[in-house]
Design a protein around this motif. Structure first.
Motif, PDB file in Angstrom:
ATOM      1  N   UNK A  97       6.586 -16.691  -6.905  1.00  0.00           N
ATOM      2  CA  UNK A  97       6.786 -15.750  -5.814  1.00  0.00           C
ATOM      3  C   UNK A  97       5.805 -14.607  -6.008  1.00  0.00           C
ATOM      4  N   UNK A  98       5.192 -14.189  -4.918  1.00  0.00           N
ATOM      5  CA  UNK A  98       4.235 -13.090  -4.990  1.00  0.00           C
ATOM      6  C   UNK A  98       4.870 -11.814  -4.459  1.00  0.00           C
ATOM      7  N   UNK A  99       4.662 -10.715  -5.158  1.00  0.00           N
ATOM      8  CA  UNK A  99       5.074  -9.402  -4.693  1.00  0.00           C
ATOM      9  C   UNK A  99       3.812  -8.570  -4.515  1.00  0.00           C
ATOM     10  N   UNK A 100       3.567  -8.152  -3.297  1.00  0.00           N
ATOM     11  CA  UNK A 100       2.347  -7.414  -2.972  1.00  0.00           C
ATOM     12  C   UNK A 100       2.391  -5.998  -3.520  1.00  0.00           C
ATOM     13  N   UNK A 101       1.220  -5.477  -3.799  1.00  0.00           N
ATOM     14  CA  UNK A 101       1.061  -4.071  -4.176  1.00  0.00           C
ATOM     15  C   UNK A 101       1.681  -3.216  -3.074  1.00  0.00           C
ATOM     16  N   UNK A 102       2.412  -2.183  -3.442  1.00  0.00           N
ATOM     17  CA  UNK A 102       3.112  -1.362  -2.449  1.00  0.00           C
ATOM     18  C   UNK A 102       2.167  -0.640  -1.494  1.00  0.00           C
ATOM     19  N   UNK A 103       0.899  -0.500  -1.883  1.00  0.00           N
ATOM     20  CA  UNK A 103      -0.054   0.183  -1.008  1.00  0.00           C
ATOM     21  C   UNK A 103      -0.874  -0.781  -0.147  1.00  0.00           C
ATOM     22  N   UNK A 104      -0.552  -2.065  -0.185  1.00  0.00           N
ATOM     23  CA  UNK A 104      -1.293  -3.054   0.611  1.00  0.00           C
ATOM     24  C   UNK A 104      -1.076  -2.820   2.098  1.00  0.00           C
ATOM     25  N   UNK A 105      -2.166  -2.853   2.853  1.00  0.00           N
ATOM     26  CA  UNK A 105      -2.103  -2.680   4.303  1.00  0.00           C
ATOM     27  C   UNK A 105      -1.762  -3.998   5.000  1.00  0.00           C
ATOM     28  N   UNK A 106      -2.314  -5.083   4.482  1.00  0.00           N
ATOM     29  CA  UNK A 106      -2.079  -6.409   5.059  1.00  0.00           C
ATOM     30  C   UNK A 106      -1.239  -7.195   4.047  1.00  0.00           C
ATOM     31  N   UNK A 107       0.019  -7.451   4.369  1.00  0.00           N
ATOM     32  CA  UNK A 107       0.906  -8.092   3.400  1.00  0.00           C
ATOM     33  C   UNK A 107       1.157  -9.568   3.670  1.00  0.00           C
TER      34      UNK A 107
END
Length: 144
Positions: free
Chosen positions: A69-79
């Motif tokens: 499972x991937x958890x995106x960086x909290x500052x990512x604009x495109x998730x």
């Protein structure tokens, strides 16, 4: 006893046939026939994925599949797409490979695919987490 009677086990080994039949029964019963590898045995990993370096898995010897499972960086604009991966051993790039987004879950099946798995981040200066749980076959359960 009949002299011309053939063995019901043409390969001479009933153990592999019984293991195969047990796996078929588990699959038919909607069970995968797999059990998780405990965290103490390196059955779980958190891997940081960035656009700087290609990451691969550290696969336990008994692993036959993994749930990632991937958890995106909290500052990512495109998730909806934050990493790319390949299972053929080739290096993914920001433009080549299968994409996964925030909270996407993917199953890797087979030891070779686990060993060949490679991932890289798409967006520069972002750190994503790939959470990995490994599984082994029910046949590998330790008998107490």
């Amino acid at each position: 006893m009949y002299r011309d009677q053939k063995s019901p086990y043409p390969r001479g080994n009933s153990a592999t046939i019984l293991n195969y039949l047990e796996e078929l029964i588990l699959l038919t019963a909607k069970e995968q026939g797999q059990s998780l590898i405990p965290e103490e045995a390196n059955g779980y990993q958190d891997i940081e994925i960035t656009a700087v370096a290609i990451q691969k898995l550290t696969v336990p010897d008994t692993a036959i599949s993994a749930l990632v499972m991937i958890e995106a960086d909290s500052s990512s604009q495109i998730v909806h797409r934050v990493i790319r991966f390949k299972e053929n051993g080739a290096a993914p790039t920001v433009n080549s490979g299968f994409g996964l987004g925030d909270n996407d879950v993917y199953t890797i099946i087979g030891k070779q695919n686990l060993d060949n798995f490679r991932a890289i981040g798409i967006e520069s200066a972002k750190k994503h987490l790939l959470r990995v749980q490994y599984y082994k076959t029910a046949q590998q359960q330790e008998i107490l």
